[in-house]
Motif scaffolding. Structure first.
Motif, PDB file in Angstrom:
ATOM      1  N   GLY A 132       0.870  -1.260   0.156  1.00 11.16           N
ATOM      2  CA  GLY A 132      -0.186   0.198   0.042  1.00 11.16           C
ATOM      3  C   GLY A 132       0.837   1.146  -0.051  1.00 11.16           C
ATOM      4  N   PRO A 133       0.302   2.528   0.120  1.00 13.60           N
ATOM      5  CA  PRO A 133       0.883   3.476   0.246  1.00 13.60           C
ATOM      6  C   PRO A 133       1.883   3.662   1.186  1.00 13.60           C
ATOM      7  N   THR A 134       1.773   3.138   2.430  1.00 12.71           N
ATOM      8  CA  THR A 134       2.962   3.276   3.584  1.00 12.71           C
ATOM      9  C   THR A 134       3.426   2.068   3.721  1.00 12.71           C
ATOM     10  N   LYS A 135       3.173   0.749   3.204  1.00 13.65           N
ATOM     11  CA  LYS A 135       3.872  -0.419   3.664  1.00 13.65           C
ATOM     12  C   LYS A 135       4.204  -1.177   2.450  1.00 13.65           C
ATOM     13  N   ASP A 136       5.369  -1.793   2.334  1.00 15.20           N
ATOM     14  CA  ASP A 136       5.755  -2.837   1.379  1.00 15.20           C
ATOM     15  C   ASP A 136       6.542  -3.928   2.279  1.00 15.20           C
ATOM     16  N   LEU A 137       5.756  -5.048   2.746  1.00 12.11           N
ATOM     17  CA  LEU A 137       6.520  -5.874   3.653  1.00 12.11           C
ATOM     18  C   LEU A 137       6.287  -7.206   3.127  1.00 12.11           C
TER      19      LEU A 137
END
Length: 147
Positions: A132-137
């Motif tokens: 998403g816009p705040t996470k890339d996990l």
């Protein structure tokens, strides 16, 4: 990944204690962390299981205590589960009748996509991809039955 191990009843399979080892990778900045601990699935009065995870999460070299609680309730069809957060909010559905399951959980603007893999009677794995816009996990957890 090889063959999956079918589980006719997810709640029966999960009941008990498991060692949990999780790797956490932040794909945006290359950081990584690790959780090591235990996950216990204890019976609830309604036929479900109380999932309690506790251990140590190490991020950027700093270890911290970590814990979470979920409720695995009987699902809409035999052998499945309705997974909920501790406060009762829905998290995802879960069926391991094929030994493999994909579940999605939208969280604000991010999407959590979980893949559940049963390896054998005493080992299973989850891989959560969070984007998403705040996470890339990517969070990968290996579970091994205790006892």
């Amino acid at each position: 990944m090889g063959e999956f191990w079918p589980v006719p009843d997810v709640l029966t399979y999960l009941a008990g204690s498991w060692r949990a080892e999780r790797s956490v990778r932040d794909l945006a900045n290359g950081e990584s962390g690790k959780f090591t601990g235990t996950t216990a699935f204890a019976p609830l009065e309604d036929g479900g299981l109380l999932h309690q995870e506790s251990g140590t999460f190490t991020w950027q070299g700093v270890p911290r205590p970590a814990e979470r609680t979920l409720r695995f309730l009987p699902g809409g069809s035999p052998g499945t589960a309705d997974v909920r957060f501790a406060d009762g909010r829905p998290f995802h559905d879960l069926s391991l009748t094929s030994g493999h399951h994909i579940a999605d959980h939208p969280c604000a603007a991010d999407l959590y996509r979980g893949e559940f893999l049963v390896l054998d009677a005493d080992h299973w794995r989850t891989v959560w991809r969070v984007g998403g816009p705040t996470k890339d996990l990517v969070l990968t957890t290996d579970y091994a039955r205790v006892g």
